[in-house]
Design a protein around this motif. Sequence first.
Motif, PDB file in Angstrom:
ATOM      1  N   PRO A  21      -0.813  -7.890  21.721  1.00  0.00           N
ATOM      2  CA  PRO A  21      -0.166  -8.245  22.992  1.00  0.00           C
ATOM      3  C   PRO A  21      -1.016  -7.748  24.166  1.00  0.00           C
ATOM      4  O   PRO A  21      -1.611  -6.665  24.083  1.00  0.00           O
ATOM      5  N   ASP A  22      -1.052  -8.514  25.234  1.00  0.00           N
ATOM      6  CA  ASP A  22      -1.883  -8.141  26.379  1.00  0.00           C
ATOM      7  C   ASP A  22      -1.568  -6.738  26.878  1.00  0.00           C
ATOM      8  O   ASP A  22      -2.473  -5.987  27.256  1.00  0.00           O
ATOM      9  N   GLU A  23      -0.283  -6.390  26.879  1.00  0.00           N
ATOM     10  CA  GLU A  23       0.108  -5.089  27.439  1.00  0.00           C
ATOM     11  C   GLU A  23      -0.471  -3.919  26.652  1.00  0.00           C
ATOM     12  O   GLU A  23      -0.560  -2.804  27.163  1.00  0.00           O
ATOM     13  N   TRP A  24      -0.857  -4.171  25.407  1.00  0.00           N
ATOM     14  CA  TRP A  24      -1.391  -3.101  24.582  1.00  0.00           C
ATOM     15  C   TRP A  24      -2.850  -3.338  24.177  1.00  0.00           C
ATOM     16  O   TRP A  24      -3.334  -2.746  23.215  1.00  0.00           O
ATOM     17  N   SER A  25      -3.540  -4.174  24.921  1.00  0.00           N
ATOM     18  CA  SER A  25      -4.925  -4.496  24.566  1.00  0.00           C
ATOM     19  C   SER A  25      -5.814  -3.250  24.595  1.00  0.00           C
ATOM     20  O   SER A  25      -6.806  -3.175  23.881  1.00  0.00           O
ATOM     21  N   GLY A  26      -5.452  -2.274  25.418  1.00  0.00           N
ATOM     22  CA  GLY A  26      -6.248  -1.058  25.494  1.00  0.00           C
ATOM     23  C   GLY A  26      -6.255  -0.259  24.210  1.00  0.00           C
ATOM     24  O   GLY A  26      -7.134   0.585  24.001  1.00  0.00           O
ATOM     25  N   TYR A  27      -5.312  -0.523  23.360  1.00  0.00           N
ATOM     26  CA  TYR A  27      -5.249   0.229  22.099  1.00  0.00           C
ATOM     27  C   TYR A  27      -6.367  -0.140  21.133  1.00  0.00           C
ATOM     28  O   TYR A  27      -6.714   0.645  20.255  1.00  0.00           O
ATOM     29  N   LEU A  28      -6.936  -1.329  21.304  1.00  0.00           N
ATOM     30  CA  LEU A  28      -8.107  -1.668  20.497  1.00  0.00           C
ATOM     31  C   LEU A  28      -9.240  -0.691  20.806  1.00  0.00           C
ATOM     32  O   LEU A  28      -9.887  -0.149  19.906  1.00  0.00           O
ATOM     33  N   THR A  29      -9.446  -0.444  22.085  1.00  0.00           N
ATOM     34  CA  THR A  29     -10.467   0.522  22.492  1.00  0.00           C
ATOM     35  C   THR A  29     -10.111   1.922  22.014  1.00  0.00           C
ATOM     36  O   THR A  29     -10.981   2.664  21.555  1.00  0.00           O
ATOM     37  N   ALA A  30      -8.838   2.270  22.094  1.00  0.00           N
ATOM     38  CA  ALA A  30      -8.421   3.615  21.691  1.00  0.00           C
ATOM     39  C   ALA A  30      -8.775   3.882  20.237  1.00  0.00           C
ATOM     40  O   ALA A  30      -9.361   4.917  19.900  1.00  0.00           O
ATOM     41  N   ASP A  31      -8.426   2.952  19.373  1.00  0.00           N
ATOM     42  CA  ASP A  31      -8.684   3.189  17.949  1.00  0.00           C
ATOM     43  C   ASP A  31     -10.183   3.187  17.647  1.00  0.00           C
ATOM     44  O   ASP A  31     -10.631   3.884  16.746  1.00  0.00           O
ATOM     45  N   ARG A  32     -10.966   2.446  18.408  1.00  0.00           N
ATOM     46  CA  ARG A  32     -12.422   2.492  18.205  1.00  0.00           C
ATOM     47  C   ARG A  32     -12.998   3.804  18.730  1.00  0.00           C
ATOM     48  O   ARG A  32     -13.822   4.443  18.079  1.00  0.00           O
ATOM     49  N   ASP A  33     -12.556   4.186  19.928  1.00  0.00           N
ATOM     50  CA  ASP A  33     -13.177   5.327  20.594  1.00  0.00           C
ATOM     51  C   ASP A  33     -12.962   6.647  19.868  1.00  0.00           C
ATOM     52  O   ASP A  33     -13.851   7.496  19.867  1.00  0.00           O
ATOM     53  N   VAL A  34     -11.800   6.844  19.277  1.00  0.00           N
ATOM     54  CA  VAL A  34     -11.563   8.140  18.648  1.00  0.00           C
ATOM     55  C   VAL A  34     -12.502   8.369  17.468  1.00  0.00           C
ATOM     56  O   VAL A  34     -12.791   9.510  17.123  1.00  0.00           O
ATOM     57  N   PHE A  35     -12.995   7.286  16.870  1.00  0.00           N
ATOM     58  CA  PHE A  35     -13.924   7.450  15.751  1.00  0.00           C
ATOM     59  C   PHE A  35     -15.390   7.393  16.189  1.00  0.00           C
ATOM     60  O   PHE A  35     -16.276   7.717  15.409  1.00  0.00           O
ATOM     61  N   ALA A  36     -15.621   6.975  17.424  1.00  0.00           N
ATOM     62  CA  ALA A  36     -16.996   6.926  17.907  1.00  0.00           C
ATOM     63  C   ALA A  36     -17.593   8.329  17.947  1.00  0.00           C
ATOM     64  O   ALA A  36     -18.783   8.526  17.704  1.00  0.00           O
ATOM     65  N   ALA A  37     -16.748   9.311  18.243  1.00  0.00           N
ATOM     66  CA  ALA A  37     -17.225  10.685  18.335  1.00  0.00           C
ATOM     67  C   ALA A  37     -17.412  11.322  16.956  1.00  0.00           C
ATOM     68  O   ALA A  37     -18.312  12.122  16.747  1.00  0.00           O
ATOM     69  N   THR A  38     -16.547  10.951  16.010  1.00  0.00           N
ATOM     70  CA  THR A  38     -16.554  11.643  14.722  1.00  0.00           C
ATOM     71  C   THR A  38     -17.333  10.889  13.642  1.00  0.00           C
ATOM     72  O   THR A  38     -17.683  11.459  12.613  1.00  0.00           O
ATOM     73  N   GLY A  39     -17.589   9.585  13.861  1.00  0.00           N
ATOM     74  CA  GLY A  39     -18.130   8.769  12.787  1.00  0.00           C
ATOM     75  C   GLY A  39     -17.031   8.463  11.798  1.00  0.00           C
ATOM     76  O   GLY A  39     -15.866   8.742  12.042  1.00  0.00           O
ATOM     77  N   ALA A  40     -17.382   7.874  10.667  1.00  0.00           N
ATOM     78  CA  ALA A  40     -16.390   7.543   9.655  1.00  0.00           C
ATOM     79  C   ALA A  40     -16.075   8.801   8.859  1.00  0.00           C
ATOM     80  O   ALA A  40     -16.929   9.312   8.127  1.00  0.00           O
ATOM     81  N   PRO A  41     -14.866   9.327   8.993  1.00  0.00           N
ATOM     82  CA  PRO A  41     -14.535  10.590   8.317  1.00  0.00           C
ATOM     83  C   PRO A  41     -14.534  10.476   6.802  1.00  0.00           C
ATOM     84  O   PRO A  41     -14.644  11.478   6.110  1.00  0.00           O
ATOM     85  N   GLY A  42     -14.348   9.278   6.259  1.00  0.00           N
ATOM     86  CA  GLY A  42     -14.456   9.104   4.815  1.00  0.00           C
ATOM     87  C   GLY A  42     -13.157   9.237   4.060  1.00  0.00           C
ATOM     88  O   GLY A  42     -13.156   9.527   2.863  1.00  0.00           O
ATOM     89  N   GLY A  43     -12.036   9.026   4.730  1.00  0.00           N
ATOM     90  CA  GLY A  43     -10.753   9.052   4.032  1.00  0.00           C
ATOM     91  C   GLY A  43      -9.764   9.968   4.723  1.00  0.00           C
ATOM     92  O   GLY A  43     -10.022  11.155   4.874  1.00  0.00           O
ATOM     93  N   ALA A  44      -8.626   9.402   5.127  1.00  0.00           N
ATOM     94  CA  ALA A  44      -7.668  10.173   5.912  1.00  0.00           C
ATOM     95  C   ALA A  44      -7.028  11.299   5.112  1.00  0.00           C
ATOM     96  O   ALA A  44      -6.756  12.369   5.642  1.00  0.00           O
TER      97      ALA A  44
END
Length: 106
Positions: free
Chosen positions: A62-85
């Motif tokens: 939904p347009d109102e939550w389009s920023g969440y795509l960036t949110a989920d990408r950005d939090v892993f940009a710093a850590t890389g792929a953690p390899g399993g939650a």
Amino acid sequence: MTYVITQPCVDLKDRACIDECPVDCIYEGPRKMYINPDECVDCGACEPVCPVEAIFYEDSLPDEWSGYLTADRDVFAATGAPGGASTTDPLPRDHPIVEGEPVKAG
Ligand code: F3S
Ligand code: F3S
């Protein structure tokens, strides 16, 4: 492409999605869960089990939550792929978009 967890998850974190994910790519933050876009295989299993319909395919956000795509990408940009939650500590802090959401009552 990836699935994205949006605003209805904030301060709720029902966790039903975690049990469905075959690749363990749904990570916990202080106020929201986050899907690692580099690990998500687009299986779609998580989307229908969320009781508050917080999960969307990125093309259907939904347009109102389009920023969440960036949110989920950005939090892993710093850590890389953690390899399993399930074998990783929770994320130390939420994305600023999430931190800026009003706290939901009870
Ligand atoms: Fe991705 Fe959800 Fe499947 S996070 S791997 S679409 S369970
Ligand atoms: Fe959140 Fe829904 Fe999963 S509330 S933790 S996205 S089941």
